[in-house]
Design a protein around this motif. Structure first.
Motif: not given
Length: 225
Positions: A75, A83, A104, A208, A86, A100-101, A97, A79-80
């Protein structure tokens, strides 16, 4: 055991050798990123992450799949970056994933414009449309490779993310899944996946894909587990 400074110097050397050493570079970057050494300079972490993200995007699909399988429980990664993985990640990593999105709290504005659902379903039914992935790409504003990966995903989850992320309803998702997604066995579990996709996560992940729609992205659907 090489020091962190020596490892970083080695990575810079590999990066300077160009495509011939790209596979070795992305593997060693992954080792460093996923297990940052205690003596590693924190000031170097951001550029190492940026280099890993760039080289991972240029890696072949098999390499990306192996890297994606190792992302679970990390973690701390941006995040980018996660992603990006994925579409080639196993089910458990995909769920991480998505969550987390969803959780966030960073600034985010969902796009409210949805593709024309009727036109999209009509195109899926039309046998004269030979490249529906390209039609999907144009309709959603995502890379053609991303669109193909979404359609190849046997679980239907990626298509559900894309539909929820652009506010297309369950009926539209079901029609597209039945007409264009792989249908091995009972389709009902794949159609039900739409209801299990968190809305905010779908919007963020779709954004994204739209923001990273360069044609050289190497993406593939996750293998069915």
């Amino acid at each position: 055991m090489p020091t962190a400074k020596e490892r970083l110097s080695h990575l810079l050397q590999l990066a300077g050798e160009g495509p011939a050493q790209r596979a070795a570079l992305v593997g060693e970057l992954a080792e460093l990123v996923l297990d940052w050494p205690s003596d590693g300079p924190q000031a170097m972490r951001a550029p190492v992450l940026a280099l890993f993200e760039m080289t991972a995007r240029e890696a072949d699909d098999d390499t990306r799949g192996r890297l994606a399988a190792r992302l679970g429980g990390h973690g701390d990664l941006p995040l980018d970056l996660v992603n990006d993985f994925y579409l080639c990640a196993p089910k458990s990593v995909r769920r991480e994933i998505l969550m987390r999105n969803e959780l966030d709290l960073g600034p985010f504005e969902a796009e409210n414009t949805a593709p024309d659902a009727v036109a999209l379903v009509d195109a899926a039914r039309d046998v004269r449309v030979r490249d529906f992935a390209q039609r999907l790409s144009d309709s959603f504003g995502i890379a053609a490779r991303t669109a193909r990966a979404v359609l190849m995903d046997a679980s239907g989850e990626a298509l559900a993310v894309l539909c929820r992320g652009t506010h297309l309803d369950r009926a539209t998702f079901s029609a597209l899944a039945l007409l264009k997604a792989p249908l091995d066995g009972d389709p009902l579990p794949r159609l039900a996946v739409y209801d299990n996709i968190p809305q905010r996560a779908a919007e963020r992940l779709t954004q994204h894909w739209r923001a990273h729609s360069a044609p050289n992205e190497h993406l593939e659907a996750a293998a069915a587990e």
